[in-house]
Design a protein around this motif. Structure first.
Motif, PDB file in Angstrom:
ATOM      1  N   GLY A 201     -11.601   6.673   8.055  1.00  9.50           N
ATOM      2  CA  GLY A 201     -10.684   5.581   7.775  1.00  9.50           C
ATOM      3  C   GLY A 201     -11.194   4.263   8.325  1.00  9.50           C
ATOM      4  O   GLY A 201     -11.998   4.230   9.270  1.00  9.50           O
ATOM      5  N   GLY A 202     -10.719   3.159   7.773  1.00 11.28           N
ATOM      6  CA  GLY A 202     -11.223   1.843   8.149  1.00 11.28           C
ATOM      7  C   GLY A 202     -11.139   1.540   9.626  1.00 11.28           C
ATOM      8  O   GLY A 202     -12.071   1.003  10.226  1.00 11.28           O
ATOM      9  N   VAL A 284      -4.383   1.362  17.468  1.00 11.05           N
ATOM     10  CA  VAL A 284      -3.151   1.946  18.004  1.00 11.05           C
ATOM     11  C   VAL A 284      -1.971   1.712  17.072  1.00 11.05           C
ATOM     12  O   VAL A 284      -1.214   2.645  16.751  1.00 11.05           O
ATOM     13  N   ALA A 285      -1.801   0.476  16.612  1.00 10.25           N
ATOM     14  CA  ALA A 285      -0.618   0.135  15.822  1.00 10.25           C
ATOM     15  C   ALA A 285      -0.598   0.852  14.489  1.00 10.25           C
ATOM     16  O   ALA A 285       0.417   1.445  14.088  1.00 10.25           O
ATOM     17  N   GLU A 286      -1.717   0.825  13.777  1.00  9.00           N
ATOM     18  CA  GLU A 286      -1.731   1.406  12.437  1.00  9.00           C
ATOM     19  C   GLU A 286      -1.762   2.926  12.482  1.00  9.00           C
ATOM     20  O   GLU A 286      -1.308   3.597  11.562  1.00  9.00           O
ATOM     21  N   SER A 287      -2.294   3.480  13.565  1.00 12.62           N
ATOM     22  CA  SER A 287      -2.364   4.941  13.674  1.00 12.62           C
ATOM     23  C   SER A 287      -1.045   5.557  14.111  1.00 12.62           C
ATOM     24  O   SER A 287      -0.692   6.656  13.662  1.00 12.62           O
ATOM     25  N   PHE A 376      -3.726   9.111  10.667  1.00 10.85           N
ATOM     26  CA  PHE A 376      -4.787   8.651   9.770  1.00 10.85           C
ATOM     27  C   PHE A 376      -4.277   8.022   8.480  1.00 10.85           C
ATOM     28  O   PHE A 376      -5.070   7.637   7.620  1.00 10.85           O
ATOM     29  N   ASP A 377      -2.964   7.927   8.312  1.00 11.67           N
ATOM     30  CA  ASP A 377      -2.445   7.255   7.120  1.00 11.67           C
ATOM     31  C   ASP A 377      -1.760   5.967   7.510  1.00 11.67           C
ATOM     32  O   ASP A 377      -1.653   5.616   8.691  1.00 11.67           O
ATOM     33  N   GLN A 378      -1.314   5.207   6.532  1.00  7.52           N
ATOM     34  CA  GLN A 378      -0.605   3.947   6.750  1.00  7.52           C
ATOM     35  C   GLN A 378       0.443   3.787   5.645  1.00  7.52           C
ATOM     36  O   GLN A 378       0.321   2.961   4.769  1.00  7.52           O
ATOM     37  N   PRO A 379       1.508   4.600   5.693  1.00  7.17           N
ATOM     38  CA  PRO A 379       2.442   4.698   4.566  1.00  7.17           C
ATOM     39  C   PRO A 379       3.267   3.459   4.291  1.00  7.17           C
ATOM     40  O   PRO A 379       3.804   3.320   3.186  1.00  7.17           O
TER      41      PRO A 379
END
Length: 548
Positions: A201-202, A284-287, A376-379
């Motif tokens: 992931g990015g 941290v935030a996006e995970s 690992f996602d960002q829904p």
């Protein structure tokens, strides 16, 4: 003998037993072995996308086959380039920005500029300093369809085409195989296409071409960077005791702190490595910020008096050896006396930054299993993108976007009412749709400690649209403990995006409006202020009223 990896120490206070019990449970569950085996059940009983197929970052420190080709390209390219401009957002731009801010450019190597803003003034500022015949543009997008990145590409493609018969020679693509950007690069005969691994992931991609290509171009020793990361990977490996695993130990601290109500992970970095904060903030935030939970990263907030912090903080002090500020010792002692858990990280050499990135990735991934989420996602990112496109359409947004102006007599009352909604356990997010490093930046920076000391809550500062690809997931998908101040200006003159039916100003305005609706649609507390006239003066007006 100097250690060949960062060293860490922990003063956890009341969290000590919780962390000990978590590590003991993980040891019984064979947690490290299962992670390295990509066992999705650590996070979900269901085998869902973006779990087992997003753990490729575990092997990155050992993937050295790509290094010679990247190094050879960097040596070849630097002879004809005085500047490298990376066009990207989020995970495609964060690691290069850290490397540029931390290492700078070695002698004889081009300067690196990371452009991750669509504000017309930011685009104009970079356009003014580049020589299109001596600049190499890195177009970085994992998906290949990021609207900001493609808009920036189209702008600079037009600039280069005006002075170069073969504009593709000045462009390099960093993207996943089979993406639209890869096809575009082939069609327009880019100088080079570097394939990035789809299974990474990015925000976990610092040791892929997204980070390594710009690093090599500015003369960094990417072999040493990766070697130090491999030492950390061994220490975090499946055959090491869980209690001695640096990544899992930090992950246990992060996750158990959040469960105990200390969900504000506050990074305090020494000056030489200050750029690390923005990278770990996104990680941290996006995970973790999803399903109504999450860890709130606080990076860039100046160190305050220990009495100014509530009981919702976990502190990480990270320093390069010889760069540790003298005031830290007193501050840390004061924090420990008040019961705040404190983690210390000491880097012995700048090249150990890659090692600390790897450790942080393992820590955040393991903390995600404690919180019961997929790291690992960002829904919740897509909703703001969809609303931004709707805002830019002829039909516009269906709902209203309420705002007050910085020159309105109602501004003071609106700010008071907004501040009155803030409660213990909340945090403030300042969303500035302004150019980073612009005239208003010093005032925005001063607003962070001002609000923290007055409201006694953590304060974060993000520039749009950059933060939409960083902390935006947390703001919408995490707990409803964020209180947001959106600041928007009316930039002019605007810049049209070539090959598109919109301008940079319209794109930025659409993104701000879309994010406002995405936040209010999740019942978040948001005040939107239109900055009238000079943005710096307008922000000073807002700051003066908030500080009064």
């Amino acid at each position: 003998m100097m250690p060949d990896r960062p060293t860490h120490s922990f003063a956890l206070g009341s969290l000590t037993n919780r962390v000990h019990d978590r590590l003991a449970a993980w040891a019984e569950q064979n947690y490290a072995v299962r992670m390295w085996d990509r066992d999705h059940t650590l996070w979900s009983a269901e085998d869902i996308p973006d779990l087992a197929n997003r753990l490729g970052w575990l092997r990155l420190p050992y993937e050295t086959k790509q290094l010679p080709a990247i190094r050879a390209f960097a040596e070849e390219a630097r002879a004809g380039a005085d500047r490298v401009v990376l066009l990207g957002m989020g995970g495609s731009s964060m690691a290069p920005a850290v490397f540029a801010n931390t290492f700078g450019s070695a002698s004889g190597h081009p300067l690196l500029t990371v452009l991750d803003s669509t504000h017309p003034e930011a685009v104009r500022a970079v356009s003014a300093v580049v020589d299109p015949s001596r600049t190499l543009f890195l177009v970085a997008s994992k998906s290949g369809g990021t609207i900001e990145t493609l808009s920036l590409f189209r702008h600079f493609w037009g600039v280069v085409s005006g002075v170069h018969d073969r504009p593709g020679d000045r462009f390099v693509a960093l993207t996943d195989p089979g993406s639209g950007l890869e096809a575009l690069a082939r069609e327009r005969r880019f100088r080079r296409v570097f394939a990035t691994p789809p299974e990474v992931g990015g925000r976990y991609s610092a040791l892929t071409p997204f980070g390594l290509v710009p690093a090599a171009l500015i003369g960094m020793d990417i072999e040493s960077l990766q070697a130090k990361a491999s030492v950390m990977a061994v220490e975090c490996g499946p055959d090491r005791p869980v209690a001695a695993n640096p990544g899992l130990r930090l992950g246990a601290v992060m996750g158990e702190s959040a469960l105990a109500g200390r969900d504000k992970l506050t990074y305090v970095c020494s000056p030489a490595i200050a750029g690390f904060g923005a990278w770990v903030e996104q990680l941290v935030a996006e995970s973790t910020g999803k399903n109504g939970t999450g860890i709130v990263p606080v990076a860039g907030e100046p160190l305050g008096d220990p009495a100014s912090y509530g009981q919702d903080r976990l502190f990480v002090f990270m320093a390069l050896e010889g760069d540790r500020p003298s005031e830290w010792e007193v501050a840390q002692a004061g924090l420990r006396r008040r019961g705040h858990p404190v983690v210390e990280v000491n880097l012995h050499h700048l090249d150990e930054l890659g090692a600390e990135m790897f450790r942080s990735e393992m820590a955040v991934a393991s903390a995600g299993s404690i919180l019961g989420i997929n790291p690992f996602d960002q829904p919740d990112v897509q909703v703001a993108k969809d609303l931004a496109r709707q805002a830019m359409s002829p039909e516009g947004l269906e709902g209203s976007v309420e705002e007050t102006s910085s020159d309105s007599p109602r501004l003071a009352g609106a700010l008071r009412a907004w501040a009155a909604t803030i409660e213990p356990g909340d945090y403030v997010g300042i969303h500035a749709y302004l150019p980073m490093g612009g005239p208003a930046a010093p005032v925005l920076d001063s607003l962070v400690p001002l609000l923290r000391d007055r409201l006694r809550v953590p304060v974060t500062l993000g520039y749009g649209p950059r933060f939409l690809h960083s902390t935006g997931q947390l703001h919408k998908g995490g707990a409803n403990n964020g209180v947001f101040l959106q600041l928007v200006d009316s930039p002019g003159p605007d810049i049209d995006v070539p090959e598109a039916d919109f301008s940079f100003g319209e794109l930025l305005e659409g993104q701000a409006a879309g994010d406002y609706q995405a936040l209010t649609g999740r019942d978040r507390r948001v005040l939107r202020v239109r900055l009238a006239g000079d943005p710096r003066s307008a922000v000073e007006t807002v700051a003066g009223l908030l500080g009064g």
